[in-house]
Design an enzyme around this catalytic site. Structure first.
Site, mmCIF file in Angstrom:
data_model
loop_
_atom_site.group_PDB
_atom_site.id
_atom_site.type_symbol
_atom_site.label_atom_id
_atom_site.label_comp_id
_atom_site.label_asym_id
_atom_site.label_seq_id
_atom_site.Cartn_x
_atom_site.Cartn_y
_atom_site.Cartn_z
ATOM 1 N N HIS A 36 1.692 -3.353 -4.488
ATOM 2 C CA HIS A 36 1.927 -4.803 -4.344
ATOM 3 C C HIS A 36 2.953 -5.271 -5.377
ATOM 4 O O HIS A 36 3.816 -6.085 -5.080
ATOM 5 C CB HIS A 36 0.634 -5.593 -4.585
ATOM 6 C CG HIS A 36 -0.450 -5.320 -3.590
ATOM 7 N ND1 HIS A 36 -1.596 -4.650 -3.911
ATOM 8 C CD2 HIS A 36 -0.552 -5.642 -2.273
ATOM 9 C CE1 HIS A 36 -2.378 -4.571 -2.843
ATOM 10 N NE2 HIS A 36 -1.771 -5.153 -1.836
ATOM 11 N N LYS A 148 3.782 1.290 4.071
ATOM 12 C CA LYS A 148 2.573 2.101 4.323
ATOM 13 C C LYS A 148 1.972 1.644 5.665
ATOM 14 O O LYS A 148 1.565 2.450 6.473
ATOM 15 C CB LYS A 148 1.542 1.947 3.202
ATOM 16 C CG LYS A 148 0.304 2.807 3.468
ATOM 17 C CD LYS A 148 -0.647 2.793 2.309
ATOM 18 C CE LYS A 148 -1.367 1.468 2.155
ATOM 19 N NZ LYS A 148 -2.270 1.156 3.284
#
Ligand code: PAF
Length: 282
Positions: A36, A148
């Site tokens: 993140h 991802k």
């Protein structure tokens, strides 16, 4: 950094920010990690204002147990966001986001029908619901997503097209642990034994690049599935090799400019996902 809990305040703050310059939005479900932070770092470089949302969105969980066990680490998340130089952290309650049930059904088309779409009915519609709400509240210049969740990015691009949002979707490379495991909020749920085996997923995908050079798509799929399943605790749910834009499975390497292999593996009861891009053979 300002912590915002209501939609009204978010709208007010961000409409001012937009008048002053560009706004980067990083939607998250919290339990923040270096993956993140890499999105936030990029958003920070490319925008005048950066907003991060932290919201575990119930409508995208098709498995109630997955929703209950999803890690929630608000205090640690806020400390990380503050340190990362974020301007606004939006942490709404479920009631704030869904004062009434969201009954919208998005026509997401073929990109949402395969892989995660087939395995997790309703999941992508839930993602489209929350991301469209966040886009509507914040109207960012750019929004950042990690590769991802490769298929999720294709689904979000489709939702943006349907809703006619003028927002640049920025896809960012997968961030990995030193041993290759793709960073994920779910990794904390792995037992030490499962964690030790889990890098085999990425190692196998990497190994399949060499294998793919001399084998068909079908043979490459078998190679990956058999190899990962040979490890204890690991069970492949699916391995598909798809076109990077349409998400449709290919049967011949020549069918696409960019083939991507997308895998989902149960490591114990933790569902891990990863992917790899194959060099073009076209
Ligand atoms: O990728 C995620 O974390 C979530 O699916 C997202 C995009 C924040 C929507 O809830």
């Amino acid at each position: 950094m300002e912590i915002i809990r209501t939609v009204a305040e978010l709208k007010a703050k961000l409409s001012k920010a937009r008048e002053a310059g560009s706004v980067g939005l990083v939607p998250t479900m919290g339990a923040l990690h270096a993956g993140h932070l890499s999105l936030i770092e990029r958003a920070r470089k490319e925008n005048d204002t950066v907003a991060v949302s932290v919201f575990v969105n119930p409508t995208q969980f098709n498995n109630p147990q997955d929703l209950t066990t999803y890690p929630r680490t608000e205090e640690a998340d806020m400390a990380l966001l503050e340190k990362a130089g974020v301007d606004y952290a939006f942490i709404p309650s479920v009631e704030e986001i869904y004062p009434t049930p969201d009954t919208r059904v998005f026509d997401l088309g073929p990109v949402a029908e395969v892989m995660e779409g087939a395995m997790r009915p309703g999941h992508f519609n839930g993602v489209a619901q929350i991301v469209s709400k966040l886009f509507d509240f914040t109207r960012p210049t750019r929004a950042y997503f990690g590769e991802k969740d490769f298929q999720q990015i294709a689904v979000i691009r489709r939702m943006v097209e349907l809703e006619k949002f003028e927002i640049e979707i920025v896809d960012c490379p997968i961030k990995r642990e030193d041993d290759g495991l793709a960073m994920s909020s779910r990794n904390v749920r792995l037992t030490p034994e499962q964690r030790a085996i889990s890098p085999a997923i990425h190692r196998t995908l990497e190994g399949s690049l060499e294998w793919a050079a001399g084998h068909s798509v079908e043979e490459t799929k078998h190679y990956v599935i058999d190899e990962i399943n040979s490890f204890p605790h690991m069970q492949v749910e699916y391995y598909e090799i798809v076109d990077a834009l349409t998400m449709q499975p290919i049967t011949d390497w020549n069918e696409t400019q960019q083939a991507v292999g997308c895998v989902t593996v149960f490591c114990g009861d933790v569902r891990l996902i990863d992917n790899i891009k194959y060099p073009s053979k076209k």
